[in-house]
Design a protein around this motif. Structure first.
Motif, PDB file in Angstrom:
ATOM      1  N   SER A 141       7.465   8.011  12.630  1.00 34.30           N
ATOM      2  CA  SER A 141       6.683   7.800  11.399  1.00 34.30           C
ATOM      3  C   SER A 141       5.346   7.141  11.701  1.00 34.30           C
ATOM      4  CB  SER A 141       7.489   6.935  10.420  1.00 34.30           C
ATOM      5  OG  SER A 141       7.857   5.715  11.029  1.00 34.30           O
ATOM      6  N   ARG A 144       1.112   6.977   9.304  1.00 28.84           N
ATOM      7  CA  ARG A 144       1.536   6.426   8.023  1.00 28.84           C
ATOM      8  C   ARG A 144       0.981   7.189   6.830  1.00 28.84           C
ATOM      9  NH1 ARG A 144       0.214   0.206   9.485  1.00 28.84           N
ATOM     10  NH2 ARG A 144      -1.594   1.270  10.349  1.00 28.84           N
ATOM     11  N   SER A 150       6.295  10.382   7.780  1.00 23.55           N
ATOM     12  CA  SER A 150       7.114   9.354   7.132  1.00 23.55           C
ATOM     13  C   SER A 150       8.526   9.868   6.867  1.00 23.55           C
ATOM     14  CB  SER A 150       6.463   8.912   5.817  1.00 23.55           C
ATOM     15  OG  SER A 150       5.188   8.362   6.047  1.00 23.55           O
TER      16      SER A 150
END
Length: 479
Positions: A141, A144, A150
């Motif tokens: 992830s 961001r 994510s």
């Protein structure tokens, strides 16, 4: 204690180097990304040099919880090399989004992988696996602002936590019914016969480790995470952790469960099931994929199944085949993902759609030729070097009396070749796609692609004697 520390220099170097990289990033911010990258690359190079210096050593440290031997050294060299490449290719991909913690996370994850490959105790097994996993969840992830990244990190974390639960439950059962966490002690307990508690312990431990190698039916995270994670991170997931987890699985089943005696039939049946399920689902699942990263995810599942054929043999020859397969697979996979990183559309976005590669050979003949080598090698089409490790695992299975498993592997290999050849057909024989694709790669990446493709050609066969000696020396440690 001092004598033990003298034998774990690779781990000490990675620990110190990772901390230094983290501190540099903390005080220097994200303005000096090149410095952090250099520090991490030097750390991995120094760690690899320490591993080479320890070759020929056969010892256990910290009360027998970690092994210092050629088997772990062989795996560590592949792991360190793959991590090195994944750090080196990151800045161009992330651009201004590159941050200091990326390099530190990979160094610490690599430290965990090294511990996994050297573990001879259930406690160090879990410590190494979790050290690798925690860094991997964050890396998945890392972007961001990208919803796909994510989502990949969240899926990986949730399913990884579930797999850790399986593993811990299996560890508790093995400890409870054997009275020890030491692999040798567990093997002695199983030598006296397998009871229901030990059997369930074997099942749950192998299930937890099967998640890390993406073996069916614990593969469900792989396509989504490979597609959503940043491509340098996907390259890492497809290479280094696979080597660490497979080396750990080999050590667990051979050292802790035994290559002979009552436990052999128990774990061998599980490995055969995982192998067949992985090669079949990996081959069939890849056929309908239109995203190249998802297709390579199913390809990794398929290739893990073939590695497990070698492990199912339960012999030194089988382990040698697995180690050879791991090396060739890592080189091929890194080359394939580097190919994906080279191609951008008119807006600068990475081109992951397979139909968009139509007619690529007319615009990027060198890249298309290299990718064809990688794909044909993954399909094990002779005379490319990818044929050799697949031949070795089949030979090991036949010599161990697992002829039906070897036959099933050969049959599914033919089915699996379809989707590799389909991509080559798209690149070389289809009309050019409307999408504008440009080569946005660096000279370093181009050199890695070129060297990898060259090694996977017939030139790789020149290295068979050297590779055979190294794999035999590493595998003999376990027998």
């Amino acid at each position: 204690m001092t004598a033990d520390l003298a034998l774990i220099w690779p781990e000490l170097i990675l620990t110190i180097g990772g901390l230094v990289t983290l501190l540099l990033g903390t005080f220097g911010g994200d303005r000096r990304v090149g410095l952090y990258q250099l520090a991490s690359l030097l750390t991995l190079a120094a760690g690899a040099a320490a591993v080479v210096a320890l070759f020929g050593t056969q010892a256990s440290v910290f009360s027998g919880t970690l092994a210092v031997d050629d088997f772990g050294g062989f795996a560590k060299l592949i792991i360190y090399a793959a991590s090195f490449v994944c750090i080196a290719i990151a800045p161009r991909y992330f651009g201004e989004g590159m941050r200091a913690e990326y390099s530190a996370l990979i160094v610490f994850a690599t430290l965990g992988m090294g511990i996994m490959a050297a573990s001879r105790d259930l406690m160090t097994l879990y410590i190494g696996l979790e050290l690798n996993s925690l860094g991997s969840y964050v890396l998945a992830s890392f972007m961001r602002g990208d919803d796909r990244s994510s989502e990949a990190g969240l899926k990986y974390f949730v399913l990884g936590a579930l797999a850790s639960g399986f593993l811990l439950f299996g560890i508790s059962l093995l400890y409870g019914f054997s009275g020890t966490t030491d692999f040798a002690g567990i093997a002695r307990a199983m030598g006296g016969g397998i009871n229901i508690g030990l059997l369930f312990g074997i099942v749950f431990v192998i299930a937890g480790l099967a998640f890390k190698i993406s073996a069916v039916p614990f593969h469900m995270w792989t396509p989504d995470v490979y597609e959503g994670a940043p491509t340098p991170v996907t390259t890492l997931f497809a290479s280094a952790p696979k080597v660490a987890a497979m080396a750990l699985l080999v050590r667990v089943v051979i050292d802790a469960m035994g290559s002979a005696g009552p436990a052999l039939a128990a774990w061998q049946q599980i490995i055969i099931f995982l192998s067949l399920a992985s090669i079949i689902l990996g081959a069939v699942g890849a056929i309908g994929q239109k995203n190249i990263k998802r297709l390579l995810a199913y390809s990794s599942i398929n290739n893990v199944g073939f590695m497990l054929i070698g492990l199912a043999a339960g012999t030194q020859q089988g382990v040698e085949a697995v180690l050879t397969y791991l090396l060739v697979y890592v080189v091929t996979t890194i080359g394939a993902f580097l190919f994906v990183m080279q191609l951008r559309d008119a807006d600068g976005r990475m081109v992951e759609s397979i139909p968009a590669y139509a007619g690529l050979s007319k615009r990027q003949p060198g890249l298309a030729a290299a990718m064809a080598v990688f794909l044909f090698s993954l399909a094990a089409i002779p005379p490319l070097f990818g044929f050799w490790p697949k031949y070795l695992v089949f030979e090991a299975a036949v010599n161990a009396g697992l002829v039906p498993l070897a036959v099933a592997g050969v049959v599914v290999s033919v089915i699996g070749a379809f989707y590799y050849i389909a991509i080559v057909k798209t690149m070389f024989f289809d009309d050019e796609a409307d999408a504008v694709i440009r080569n946005d790669g660096s000279r370093i990446e181009g050199a890695v692609i070129g060297v990898s493709a060259l090694w996977l050609s017939v030139i790789g066969y020149l290295f068979i004697p050297m590779l055979a000696v190294a794999a035999a020396g590493a595998a003999s440690v376990l027998f």
